[in-house]
Design an enzyme around this catalytic site. Structure first.
Site, mmCIF file in Angstrom:
data_model
loop_
_atom_site.group_PDB
_atom_site.id
_atom_site.type_symbol
_atom_site.label_atom_id
_atom_site.label_comp_id
_atom_site.label_asym_id
_atom_site.label_seq_id
_atom_site.Cartn_x
_atom_site.Cartn_y
_atom_site.Cartn_z
ATOM 1 N N ASN A 11 0.867 -1.167 0.000
ATOM 2 C CA ASN A 11 0.000 0.000 0.000
ATOM 3 C C ASN A 11 0.908 1.222 0.000
ATOM 4 O O ASN A 11 1.518 1.534 1.011
ATOM 5 C CB ASN A 11 -0.887 -0.043 1.259
ATOM 6 C CG ASN A 11 -1.679 1.234 1.449
ATOM 7 O OD1 ASN A 11 -1.813 2.038 0.534
ATOM 8 N ND2 ASN A 11 -2.198 1.435 2.659
ATOM 9 N N LYS A 13 0.133 4.320 -0.272
ATOM 10 C CA LYS A 13 -0.445 5.527 0.342
ATOM 11 C C LYS A 13 -0.161 6.740 -0.549
ATOM 12 O O LYS A 13 -0.261 6.639 -1.763
ATOM 13 C CB LYS A 13 0.095 5.698 1.768
ATOM 14 C CG LYS A 13 -0.009 4.395 2.572
ATOM 15 C CD LYS A 13 0.301 4.542 4.023
ATOM 16 C CE LYS A 13 0.157 3.192 4.711
ATOM 17 N NZ LYS A 13 0.317 3.265 6.142
ATOM 18 N N HIS A 97 -9.340 1.490 4.629
ATOM 19 C CA HIS A 97 -8.070 1.582 5.357
ATOM 20 C C HIS A 97 -8.244 2.491 6.576
ATOM 21 O O HIS A 97 -8.985 3.470 6.534
ATOM 22 C CB HIS A 97 -6.979 2.125 4.422
ATOM 23 C CG HIS A 97 -5.620 2.020 5.034
ATOM 24 N ND1 HIS A 97 -5.134 2.949 5.931
ATOM 25 C CD2 HIS A 97 -4.665 1.066 4.911
ATOM 26 C CE1 HIS A 97 -3.920 2.571 6.313
ATOM 27 N NE2 HIS A 97 -3.611 1.438 5.715
ATOM 28 N N GLU A 99 -6.489 4.756 7.761
ATOM 29 C CA GLU A 99 -6.210 6.183 7.529
ATOM 30 C C GLU A 99 -7.414 6.870 6.881
ATOM 31 O O GLU A 99 -7.655 8.053 7.111
ATOM 32 C CB GLU A 99 -4.940 6.329 6.673
ATOM 33 C CG GLU A 99 -3.705 6.023 7.506
ATOM 34 C CD GLU A 99 -2.532 5.464 6.712
ATOM 35 O OE1 GLU A 99 -2.513 5.588 5.473
ATOM 36 O OE2 GLU A 99 -1.634 4.883 7.356
ATOM 37 N N GLU A 171 -5.519 -4.963 10.259
ATOM 38 C CA GLU A 171 -4.413 -4.045 10.523
ATOM 39 C C GLU A 171 -4.660 -3.312 11.834
ATOM 40 O O GLU A 171 -5.415 -2.321 11.873
ATOM 41 C CB GLU A 171 -4.305 -3.013 9.401
ATOM 42 C CG GLU A 171 -4.027 -3.604 8.043
ATOM 43 C CD GLU A 171 -3.442 -2.554 7.103
ATOM 44 O OE1 GLU A 171 -2.306 -2.722 6.676
ATOM 45 O OE2 GLU A 171 -4.131 -1.558 6.832
ATOM 46 N N GLY A 177 2.663 1.894 10.687
ATOM 47 C CA GLY A 177 3.649 2.968 10.571
ATOM 48 C C GLY A 177 4.380 3.283 11.858
ATOM 49 O O GLY A 177 5.060 4.304 11.964
ATOM 50 N N SER A 217 3.429 -2.517 10.222
ATOM 51 C CA SER A 217 4.874 -2.648 10.466
ATOM 52 C C SER A 217 5.443 -4.001 10.038
ATOM 53 O O SER A 217 6.346 -4.529 10.681
ATOM 54 C CB SER A 217 5.202 -2.341 11.935
ATOM 55 O OG SER A 217 4.924 -0.988 12.227
HETATM 56 P P1 PGA Z 1 2.989 -0.022 7.530
HETATM 57 O O1 PGA Z 1 1.558 0.296 6.894
HETATM 58 O O2 PGA Z 1 3.473 -1.317 6.921
HETATM 59 O O3 PGA Z 1 3.857 1.143 7.147
HETATM 60 O O4 PGA Z 1 2.804 -0.144 8.999
HETATM 61 C C1 PGA Z 1 0.633 -0.738 6.662
HETATM 62 C C2 PGA Z 1 -0.647 -0.183 6.098
HETATM 63 O O5 PGA Z 1 -1.057 0.928 6.460
HETATM 64 O O6 PGA Z 1 -1.300 -0.827 5.255
#
Ligand code: PGA
Length: 254
Positions: A11, A13, A97, A99, A171, A177, A217
């Site tokens: 992803n 983003k 997601h 976010e 997630e 992140g 992560s």
């Molecule tokens: P990350 O993000 O691997 O940077 O933690 C995962 C995601 O938001 O899908």
């Protein structure tokens, strides 16, 4: 024992415009790993470039959009519809997601609308769910996951699409992140819980053939033990999908 079919999904983003996308994909190699599948969800403006780079190199790489609107057209400034994505050759979409939920007021209701509309238009949907740290600390992980899947798992379109066009990404928001990955015990416990919800709603065979990915992560240092868990069918990867070396390293662990 469930038959697993691993999906490694990235992803991106709000990273990698068309130029960086072309460079990334043209430098990528994807040696075959059984029936494992690689996929990248990229920004809207990079989709056409990504598809062209994949076609030029004849790579077995699926390209998807990071979101989709539930209406097919209309007065929705800044949004992108299914027919637009279909026109450029996109078949994969990410929905819900955290976010989007956190920063853009997505709710379980709008996530349902985007999911159902996408499925009705023939897209394959990866639906994201997961609890916040406060919810985990308050022992609410399972009730939050149930709530996030409640509308989905009574909808006939969604139930019919499980295992083929509808898959889930778990997630935990606190792991996204942050560099704090869920332990394998925490991840497997949430995945087993989700699997049971799927079994109750759709029966064992559909539920078992539905991919439930872990995200938060994921790195080459922790991916192998995560995908060794019985109910984890791959990863949804943010940060480690942005660099060619970490992304290739994840694939090479399969
Ligand atoms: P990350 O993000 O691997 O940077 O933690 C995962 C995601 O938001 O899908």
């Amino acid at each position: 024992m469930r038959q697993k079919s691993i999906l490694l999904a990235g992803n991106w983003k709000m990273n990698h415009g068309p130029k960086a996308t072309a460079e990334f994909i043209s430098a990528l190699s994807i040696p075959a790993k059984g029936d494992a599948q690689m996929r990248l969800y990229v920004p809207y403006v990079s989709l056409t470039t990504a598809l062209k780079s994949v076609a030029d190199k004849k790579l077995p790489l699926q390209i998807g959009a990071e979101n989709i609107h539930f209406e097919k057209s209309g007065a929705f400034t800044g949004e992108i519809s299914g027919p637009m994505l279909e026109e450029i050759g996109i078949q994969q979409v990410l929905v819900g997601h955290s976010e989007r939920r956190q920063h853009f007021n997505e709710t379980n209701e709008t996530v349902l609308k985007r999911t159902v509309s996408s499925l009705n238009q023939g897209f394959e949907v990866l639906l994201c769910i997961g609890e916040t740290l406060a919810e985990r600390n308050a022992n609410q992980t399972e009730s939050v996951l149930s709530e996030q899947l409640k509308l989905i798992l009574v909808d006939q379109t969604c139930l019919g699409a499980l295992s083929t066009k509808l898959h889930i990404a778990y997630e935990p928001v606190w792991a996204i992140g942050t560099g704090v990955v869920a332990t394998t015990a925490q991840a497997e416990s949430a995945h087993a819980f989700i699997r049971n919800l799927l079994i109750k709603a759709a029966g064992e065979s559909k539920a078992n053939a539905t991919r439930v990915l872990y995200g938060g992560s994921v790195t080459p240092a922790n991916f192998k033990e995560l995908i060794a868990c019985p109910n984890i069918d791959g990863g949804l990867v943010g940060g480690a999908s942005l660099k060619l070396d970490s992304w290739s390293a994840l694939w090479n662990l399969l």
